[in-house]
Scaffold this motif. Structure first.
Motif, PDB file in Angstrom:
ATOM      1  N   ASN A 142      30.357  29.547  39.018  1.00  0.00           N
ATOM      2  CA  ASN A 142      31.249  30.684  38.788  1.00  0.00           C
ATOM      3  C   ASN A 142      32.663  30.154  38.599  1.00  0.00           C
ATOM      4  OD1 ASN A 142      30.326  31.105  42.083  1.00  0.00           O
ATOM      5  ND2 ASN A 142      32.399  30.410  41.645  1.00  0.00           N
ATOM      6  N   GLY A 143      33.577  31.052  38.276  1.00  0.00           N
ATOM      7  CA  GLY A 143      34.971  30.660  38.129  1.00  0.00           C
ATOM      8  C   GLY A 143      35.603  30.312  39.459  1.00  0.00           C
ATOM      9  N   ALA A 144      36.852  29.884  39.406  1.00  0.00           N
ATOM     10  CA  ALA A 144      37.564  29.452  40.612  1.00  0.00           C
ATOM     11  C   ALA A 144      37.745  30.620  41.580  1.00  0.00           C
ATOM     12  CB  ALA A 144      38.912  28.857  40.229  1.00  0.00           C
ATOM     13  N   GLN A 192      43.906  30.227  39.375  1.00  0.00           N
ATOM     14  CA  GLN A 192      44.099  30.623  37.986  1.00  0.00           C
ATOM     15  C   GLN A 192      44.247  29.403  37.085  1.00  0.00           C
ATOM     16  OE1 GLN A 192      47.288  33.402  37.104  1.00  0.00           O
ATOM     17  NE2 GLN A 192      46.297  33.965  35.186  1.00  0.00           N
ATOM     18  N   ASN A 195      40.944  28.285  36.137  1.00  0.00           N
ATOM     19  CA  ASN A 195      40.298  29.164  35.165  1.00  0.00           C
ATOM     20  C   ASN A 195      41.020  29.195  33.818  1.00  0.00           C
ATOM     21  OD1 ASN A 195      38.297  29.931  36.985  1.00  0.00           O
ATOM     22  ND2 ASN A 195      39.459  31.657  37.766  1.00  0.00           N
ATOM     23  N   TYR A 198      41.779  31.660  31.140  1.00  0.00           N
ATOM     24  CA  TYR A 198      41.210  32.995  31.325  1.00  0.00           C
ATOM     25  C   TYR A 198      41.891  33.796  32.429  1.00  0.00           C
ATOM     26  CZ  TYR A 198      37.621  30.682  28.587  1.00  0.00           C
ATOM     27  OH  TYR A 198      36.953  29.978  27.618  1.00  0.00           O
ATOM     28  N   TYR A 201      39.115  35.876  38.477  1.00  0.00           N
ATOM     29  CA  TYR A 201      38.521  34.834  39.302  1.00  0.00           C
ATOM     30  C   TYR A 201      37.019  35.064  39.520  1.00  0.00           C
ATOM     31  CZ  TYR A 201      43.482  34.941  40.751  1.00  0.00           C
ATOM     32  OH  TYR A 201      44.851  34.971  40.773  1.00  0.00           O
ATOM     33  N   LYS A 202      36.446  34.160  40.313  1.00  0.00           N
ATOM     34  CA  LYS A 202      35.115  34.364  40.877  1.00  0.00           C
ATOM     35  C   LYS A 202      35.023  35.771  41.465  1.00  0.00           C
ATOM     36  CE  LYS A 202      32.669  32.988  45.089  1.00  0.00           C
ATOM     37  NZ  LYS A 202      32.743  32.119  46.279  1.00  0.00           N
ATOM     38  N   GLU A 207      36.404  36.698  31.976  1.00  0.00           N
ATOM     39  CA  GLU A 207      36.028  35.318  31.679  1.00  0.00           C
ATOM     40  C   GLU A 207      36.378  34.353  32.812  1.00  0.00           C
ATOM     41  OE1 GLU A 207      34.409  34.274  28.206  1.00  0.00           O
ATOM     42  OE2 GLU A 207      33.881  36.145  29.245  1.00  0.00           O
ATOM     43  N   GLY A 208      37.456  34.623  33.532  1.00  0.00           N
ATOM     44  CA  GLY A 208      37.812  33.748  34.647  1.00  0.00           C
ATOM     45  C   GLY A 208      36.769  33.700  35.742  1.00  0.00           C
ATOM     46  N   VAL A 212      32.104  29.219  32.465  1.00  0.00           N
ATOM     47  CA  VAL A 212      32.164  27.909  33.112  1.00  0.00           C
ATOM     48  C   VAL A 212      31.662  26.828  32.165  1.00  0.00           C
ATOM     49  CG1 VAL A 212      31.827  28.913  35.407  1.00  0.00           C
ATOM     50  CG2 VAL A 212      29.846  28.098  34.120  1.00  0.00           C
ATOM     51  N   SER A 327      40.573  34.609  25.486  1.00  0.00           N
ATOM     52  CA  SER A 327      41.136  34.758  26.834  1.00  0.00           C
ATOM     53  C   SER A 327      41.360  36.211  27.240  1.00  0.00           C
ATOM     54  CB  SER A 327      42.448  33.982  26.939  1.00  0.00           C
ATOM     55  OG  SER A 327      43.339  34.353  25.901  1.00  0.00           O
TER      56      SER A 327
END
Length: 556
Positions: A142-144, A192, A195, A198, A201-202, A207-208, A212, A327
């Motif tokens: 997953n994202g940050a 951020q 990511n 994007y 976040y998670k 998209e952030g 991935v 983005s």
């Protein structure tokens, strides 16, 4: 742990191929990295000292330009604006900047160390003669993470106990960051950056949260001229399994052992492994996480960022032409309502097909312990553990935090027996119940503040019932007591009765992690005859259930 995972994986593969070289192997290696807590060996921490002092604005811009220069994103991609709550770096105080930079250093060191372990896996496969014919897939989950909040946290379990440290307070322990006594997560600003380019976040479906990187390595199947090249076609995690099946020529059975099987979802992307111009095979994909929704269909994406408990009718879908707006910076929902309606209809259609409905944004009810039949959590809240047992995950065992609990050890004791009867947590926070110097001992480690009870008399030889009584008091306080055969052997009041104790679960007859107590070296296995451990637990109060659910969601 990352090093041990690779060691064990290579050993298992070597054993398997040594005995049956004719058979293929499947390996799954879920690194804990780079999930919080962010920890790394000292040499890795030193490598990144001062590397992020420029701050997240400068670093994010640099990474964005490098992504364009290396072809990771199209040259016309816009860098999304700061997420709400992310302050400009130059507006932070000195302590806020120092703390944030060090927290990011720990994350970078952790990631670097993990990368080296993946390298060890690759070299190990090479030495075993298995690398060229192994399909190796590496990707993030997953994202940050956004769980570190605006300033980052020194100890996540403190956060779940409603203990909030300001940067001015946390800075006193800055040199512990990244080491065994830290349980840190970085702030929103660095998440951020992770990511880039994007938004969000998670846990979010922008998209952030869901976009991935993925690397696929297969020398025997990917043409030499294609190695090291990039692919821009849409791929979802569920596409990996059908791709491997396609490569191997495997058709999943519709019935196995008389049981009808659910169909394998996803789409094979084998076609563009050796042809960069081949079209994407997954042309429509839904997302749902914690009630947030998204749908990708061809060149378009619709997304809804949900707030738990809010009616969906009051929340706004956004529409992005992601083929041109990677983005998600240009919302076209108002300009093209017909396209938005089409995309939202796609989402509901896919949700129906894949069993997403009804929508459920609950937290405590879904992620907290559920007491029921045929589960790790019995309806009567009475847990019985008999050694020998492996360490247990915290979510699959009885909790000691924030509620009234009795821990009962049944033993046959003889003079000189010693060791841990039951322990949960780590050196950062935990509870350990043990015998030492012929006395019963409880160490209640509340984030380094050890409340210790030692029985006033020695334990006589024979059969005994040792009991720890943990009682929640008013406010944050609590009372601890130990008994031998129903007779009190000592008690103490504590100013902090932990609601959430640790992400590390318990062990029976030893302390499997870093030692909860400073009075022994782990694992300090019990040398006597421990028959069983019983936990008798009351119902958790609402604040405990909420903290447990948040902590469990944070583990995902």
């Amino acid at each position: 742990m990352s090093e041990d995972l690779v060691d064990q994986a290579l050993k298992i593969i070597a054993d398997f191929k040594g005995v049956r070289p004719d058979r293929p192997f499947f390996g799954y290696m879920p690194f804990g990295a780079t999930h919080a807590p962010h920890q790394a060996p000292a040499a890795y921490m030193e490598k990144y000292r001062g590397k992020f002092d420029e701050g997240w604005d400068v670093v994010r811009e640099r990474w964005f330009k490098k992504q364009i220069a290396t072809g990771v994103i199209p040259p016309d991609t816009e860098l999304s604006p700061r997420n709400p709550g992310v302050q400009p770096w130059n507006e932070l105080s000195e302590n806020e900047r120092r703390l944030a930079a060090r927290l990011q250093e720990a994350f970078a060191a952790f990631l670097d160390h993990t990368d080296d372990q993946i390298g060890r896996l690759v070299e190990g496969l090479r030495k075993l003669g298995q690398l060229d014919n192994t399909i190796l897939v590496v990707h993030a989950d997953n994202g940050a993470s956004q769980e570190g909040g605006p300033f980052g946290v020194m100890h996540e379990m403190k956060f779940f106990n409603a203990i909030f440290e300001t940067p001015d307070q946390a800075i006193a322990n800055i040199d512990t960051i990244g080491g065994p006594n830290s349980h840190t997560n970085y702030p929103w600003g660095w998440a951020q950056v992770g990511n880039t380019p994007y938004r969000w976040y998670k846990q979010n479906t922008h998209e952030g949260g869901v976009h991935v990187p993925m690397v696929m390595h297969w020398p025997n199947g990917i043409a030499k001229e294609q190695r090291g090249t990039k692919r821009d076609q849409f791929v979802f995690v569920a596409d990996i399994v059908p791709t491997v099946y396609d490569i191997l020529g495997v058709t999943p059975p519709t019935v196995r052992k008389g049981l009808e099987q659910m169909p394998v979802t996803g789409h094979s992307f084998k076609s563009f492994l050796n042809d960069a111009s081949a079209p994407a095979t997954n042309t429509i994909q839904y997302f749902e996480n914690g009630g947030s929704l998204a749908i990708v269909a061809g060149e378009w994406k619709a997304v809804l960022k949900h707030t738990a408990g809010q009616p969906y009718a009051n929340e706004k879908w956004e529409l992005f032409h992601i083929a041109k707006d990677r983005s998600e910076t240009n919302d076209l929902a108002e300009k093209d309502p017909a396209k938005l309606d089409e995309m939202v209809a796609h989402w509901w259609e896919q949700a129906e097909i894949h069993g997403v409905l009804p929508l459920d944004d609950r937290g405590v009810e879904l992620f907290g312990a559920r007491y029921r039949k045929n589960s790790p959590h019995p309806e009567d809240r009475r847990y019985v553990y008999r050694p020998p047992m492996s360490p247990m995950p915290s979510q699959a065992s009885g909790g000691l935090g924030g509620r009234n609990v009795d821990v009962i050890a049944t033993v046959t004791y003889k003079k000189g027996d010693e060791g841990v009867l039951y322990a949960t947590g780590s050196q950062n926070s935990g509870v350990s119940f043990f015998v030492q110097n012929d006395r019963l001992v409880l160490d209640y480690n509340a984030f380094g503040d050890h409340a210790i009870i030692e029985s006033s008399s020695v334990i006589p030889d024979g059969d005994h019932e040792f009991r720890v009584k943990l009682r929640r008091g008013d406010g944050m306080a609590g009372n601890l007591e130990i008994e031998i055969d129903g007779v009190s052997a000592g008690s103490v009041q504590v100013p902090l009765y932990m609601r959430m104790i640790s992400s590390l679960g318990p062990s029976v007859g030893y302390d499997h992690g870093s030692a909860v107590s400073t009075r022994y070296a782990a694992p300090y296995e019990y040398t006597g005859d421990l028959h069983e451990i019983v936990l008798e637990s009351s119902r958790a109060k609402p604040d405990v259930a909420s903290a447990e659910a948040k902590a469990e969601m944070n583990r995902q």
